[in-house]
Design a protein around this motif. Structure first.
Motif, PDB file in Angstrom:
ATOM      1  N   GLU A 161       0.800  -1.219   0.000  1.00  0.00           N
ATOM      2  CA  GLU A 161       0.000   0.000   0.000  1.00  0.00           C
ATOM      3  C   GLU A 161       0.833   1.269   0.000  1.00  0.00           C
ATOM      4  O   GLU A 161       0.411   2.295  -0.546  1.00  0.00           O
ATOM      5  CB  GLU A 161      -0.922   0.008   1.223  1.00  0.00           C
ATOM      6  CG  GLU A 161      -1.899   1.185   1.257  1.00  0.00           C
ATOM      7  CD  GLU A 161      -2.843   1.126   2.432  1.00  0.00           C
ATOM      8  OE1 GLU A 161      -3.578   2.107   2.653  1.00  0.00           O
ATOM      9  OE2 GLU A 161      -2.856   0.091   3.137  1.00  0.00           O
ATOM     10  N   HIS A 162       2.039   1.226   0.591  1.00  0.00           N
ATOM     11  CA  HIS A 162       2.779   2.466   0.809  1.00  0.00           C
ATOM     12  C   HIS A 162       4.220   2.474   0.295  1.00  0.00           C
ATOM     13  O   HIS A 162       4.757   3.546   0.026  1.00  0.00           O
ATOM     14  CB  HIS A 162       2.842   2.780   2.317  1.00  0.00           C
ATOM     15  CG  HIS A 162       1.524   2.921   2.983  1.00  0.00           C
ATOM     16  ND1 HIS A 162       0.721   4.034   2.814  1.00  0.00           N
ATOM     17  CD2 HIS A 162       0.864   2.093   3.827  1.00  0.00           C
ATOM     18  CE1 HIS A 162      -0.374   3.895   3.539  1.00  0.00           C
ATOM     19  NE2 HIS A 162      -0.323   2.722   4.148  1.00  0.00           N
ATOM     20  N   VAL A 163       4.891   1.317   0.228  1.00  0.00           N
ATOM     21  CA  VAL A 163       6.344   1.290   0.075  1.00  0.00           C
ATOM     22  C   VAL A 163       6.800   0.923  -1.328  1.00  0.00           C
ATOM     23  O   VAL A 163       7.774   1.502  -1.837  1.00  0.00           O
ATOM     24  CB  VAL A 163       6.966   0.314   1.102  1.00  0.00           C
ATOM     25  CG1 VAL A 163       8.496   0.318   0.995  1.00  0.00           C
ATOM     26  CG2 VAL A 163       6.534   0.676   2.523  1.00  0.00           C
ATOM     27  N   GLN A 164       6.155  -0.019  -1.987  1.00  0.00           N
ATOM     28  CA  GLN A 164       6.671  -0.510  -3.260  1.00  0.00           C
ATOM     29  C   GLN A 164       6.743   0.616  -4.299  1.00  0.00           C
ATOM     30  O   GLN A 164       5.993   1.606  -4.240  1.00  0.00           O
ATOM     31  CB  GLN A 164       5.828  -1.667  -3.765  1.00  0.00           C
ATOM     32  CG  GLN A 164       4.396  -1.346  -4.126  1.00  0.00           C
ATOM     33  CD  GLN A 164       3.667  -2.564  -4.670  1.00  0.00           C
ATOM     34  OE1 GLN A 164       4.263  -3.369  -5.397  1.00  0.00           O
ATOM     35  NE2 GLN A 164       2.400  -2.708  -4.329  1.00  0.00           N
ATOM     36  N   PRO A 165       7.654   0.508  -5.257  1.00  0.00           N
ATOM     37  CA  PRO A 165       7.894   1.609  -6.197  1.00  0.00           C
ATOM     38  C   PRO A 165       6.669   2.091  -6.954  1.00  0.00           C
ATOM     39  O   PRO A 165       6.572   3.274  -7.276  1.00  0.00           O
ATOM     40  CB  PRO A 165       8.934   1.014  -7.164  1.00  0.00           C
ATOM     41  CG  PRO A 165       9.672   0.016  -6.335  1.00  0.00           C
ATOM     42  CD  PRO A 165       8.639  -0.580  -5.435  1.00  0.00           C
ATOM     43  N   SER A 166       5.724   1.219  -7.238  1.00  0.00           N
ATOM     44  CA  SER A 166       4.568   1.625  -8.032  1.00  0.00           C
ATOM     45  C   SER A 166       3.616   2.547  -7.281  1.00  0.00           C
ATOM     46  O   SER A 166       2.779   3.203  -7.900  1.00  0.00           O
ATOM     47  CB  SER A 166       3.798   0.391  -8.517  1.00  0.00           C
ATOM     48  OG  SER A 166       3.314  -0.365  -7.418  1.00  0.00           O
ATOM     49  N   VAL A 167       3.746   2.636  -5.957  1.00  0.00           N
ATOM     50  CA  VAL A 167       2.822   3.468  -5.186  1.00  0.00           C
ATOM     51  C   VAL A 167       3.518   4.594  -4.429  1.00  0.00           C
ATOM     52  O   VAL A 167       2.893   5.610  -4.100  1.00  0.00           O
ATOM     53  CB  VAL A 167       2.005   2.627  -4.180  1.00  0.00           C
ATOM     54  CG1 VAL A 167       1.184   1.576  -4.908  1.00  0.00           C
ATOM     55  CG2 VAL A 167       2.893   1.981  -3.125  1.00  0.00           C
ATOM     56  N   SER A 168       4.796   4.450  -4.128  1.00  0.00           N
ATOM     57  CA  SER A 168       5.482   5.463  -3.327  1.00  0.00           C
ATOM     58  C   SER A 168       5.774   6.712  -4.144  1.00  0.00           C
ATOM     59  O   SER A 168       6.138   6.632  -5.319  1.00  0.00           O
ATOM     60  CB  SER A 168       6.795   4.905  -2.780  1.00  0.00           C
ATOM     61  OG  SER A 168       7.483   5.894  -2.041  1.00  0.00           O
TER      62      SER A 168
END
Length: 419
Positions: free
Chosen positions: A260-267
């Protein structure tokens, strides 16, 4: 309105609006809070010849890894202060320009000299501090101590009520091993200005180093919803919580935070944070004996490749090497300084990993970053020692870690070693 910045230093502009927007913009920049770009743009619109507003905007571009925009803005700042700037403002712009143009050693020297004359110039003081500051990326082995020394040298000019300075003073002490003192200062910085995304991780770092992971998780859980997802440290702060959840065995919660928060696609964070946080989380997930969900290593490596296309920043190189090795990209991993050890570990050649990491393990501090970010390299060596049958050396390394900071993670390694 007097033409003074938030810490009482004169500004070369007659526009009240430009002064107000500059003050707001710099405070938002120093707190890693959304809205800094808009406020600084309004300052330069109100007074296009206001050099320090252009310089602060350049600094923000640099933080966001937008080098072309940063160079254009610092050029505008240099031109403006040459025609309408004080000695302090010209020196301020020169320091930022050196940093933006890739001359960190000269920027550090000039920053320290500048601060001897104008110690309350917080934007310049921010450059040597922090996990990715000029001290951290200087290659110095004692950069933790250097940050403390700098903060203490100028502490009398800030006192106990400057939210930004107290926060960084606390983080610096905690990173340097003075956990109780650092935690108290970071807590005060957090209380002085809760809308400060540097205070939340500073306090989380202090709690992490003190082995109070669950307290850090509660802090983040209560605070993170107040911080917009566009904030540059949103993903990094969630990373802290994800590691704590992983430590206590809640893999589902940890993966949910990552997704939800950390992976490159969302951060929306800085590339160096996105890469290091993703690498650290996925590596720990795997090291703890869990399967990394399909595609996560490859997605993180795909993000890292254009963000750091060639070697140059040791901290980034170490993390990108681990990503590339774990994603199975043998061709790419050869470009990185840390490649061979990371590749050996990924391919279960633990003796080879030990052979390559052992001689440099005590020098890892030189790559910069925080202690929490660097510990992955030490833990890689620890696991490689365990798995290659070097039990005595693994015990010795673990004893040093436990002496430095007892934590759930070290207890986990101890149980693995006993097994």
């Amino acid at each position: 309105m007097a033409s003074l910045d938030s810490r009482g230093l004169p500004l070369s502009t007659s526009s009240d609006l430009a002064v107000e927007r500059y003050r707001t913009g710099v405070d938002l920049l120093l707190s890693a809070w959304p809205g800094a770009a808009e406020a600084l743009d309004e300052a330069t619109t109100a007074d296009p010849e206001f050099g320090l507003a252009h310089a602060a905007r350049a600094r923000l571009h640099a933080i966001r890894s937008e080098p072309a925009e940063a160079r254009a803005r610092i050029a505008a700042a240099s031109e403006a202060v040459a025609h309408n700037g004080s000695a302090r403002e010209r020196s301020h712009v020169e320091v930022l320009s050196l940093a933006i143009h890739g001359q960190p050693a000269r920027a550090l020297d000039r920053a320290l000299a500048h601060l001897d004359d104008w110690p309350r110039d917080a934007l310049v003081l921010s450059l040597p501090l922090g996990a990715f500051g000029l001290f951290a990326f200087s290659g110095m082995a004692d950069h933790d101590q250097a940050r403390v020394d700098l903060c203490e040298h100028h502490a009398r000019h800030y006192g106990d009520d400057d939210w930004w300075f107290v926060t960084y003073r606390g983080w610096s002490h905690a990173e340097n091993g003075a956990l109780e003192h650092g935690r108290a200062l970071a807590q005060r910085g957090f209380e002085l200005r809760r809308e400060n995304a540097n205070a939340a991780p500073a306090l989380s770092h202090a709690l992490h180093e003190a082995g109070a992971g669950e307290e850090a998780e509660r802090l983040i859980k209560g605070w993170l919803p107040t911080y917009d997802r566009s904030g540059p440290l949103h993903g990094h702060i969630a990373w802290h919580a994800a590691l704590v959840a992983l430590d206590r065995g809640d893999t589902g919660r940890a993966l949910a935070l990552y997704g939800e928060h950390v992976q490159p696609s969302v951060s929306k964070g800085m590339p160096i944070n996105i890469v290091s946080d993703a690498t650290s989380f996925l590596w720990h997930l795997q090291a703890y004996g869990h399967e990394v969900p399909a595609g996560l290593w490859q997605a993180a490596a795909a993000y890292a490749a254009p963000a750091f296309p060639k070697a140059g920043i040791a901290f980034a190189d170490a993390h990108v090497a681990i990503l590339e090795a774990s994603a199975g990209d043998r061709a790419a991993v050869g470009r990185r300084v840390a490649a061979l050890a990371a590749l050996a570990f990924a391919e279960a050649d633990y003796a080879g990993c030990v052979h390559r990491l052992r001689p440099v393990a005590r020098e890892v501090v030189r790559i910069g970053g925080s202690g929490a970010q660097r510990e992955m390299v030490e833990e890689m060596l620890l696991l490689a020692l365990m798995r290659s049958g070097e039990a005595a050396e693994a015990h010795a390394l673990l004893d040093r870690r436990l002496h430095r900071r007892p934590s759930l993670r070290d207890t986990r390694w101890l149980s693995q070693l006993a097994a």
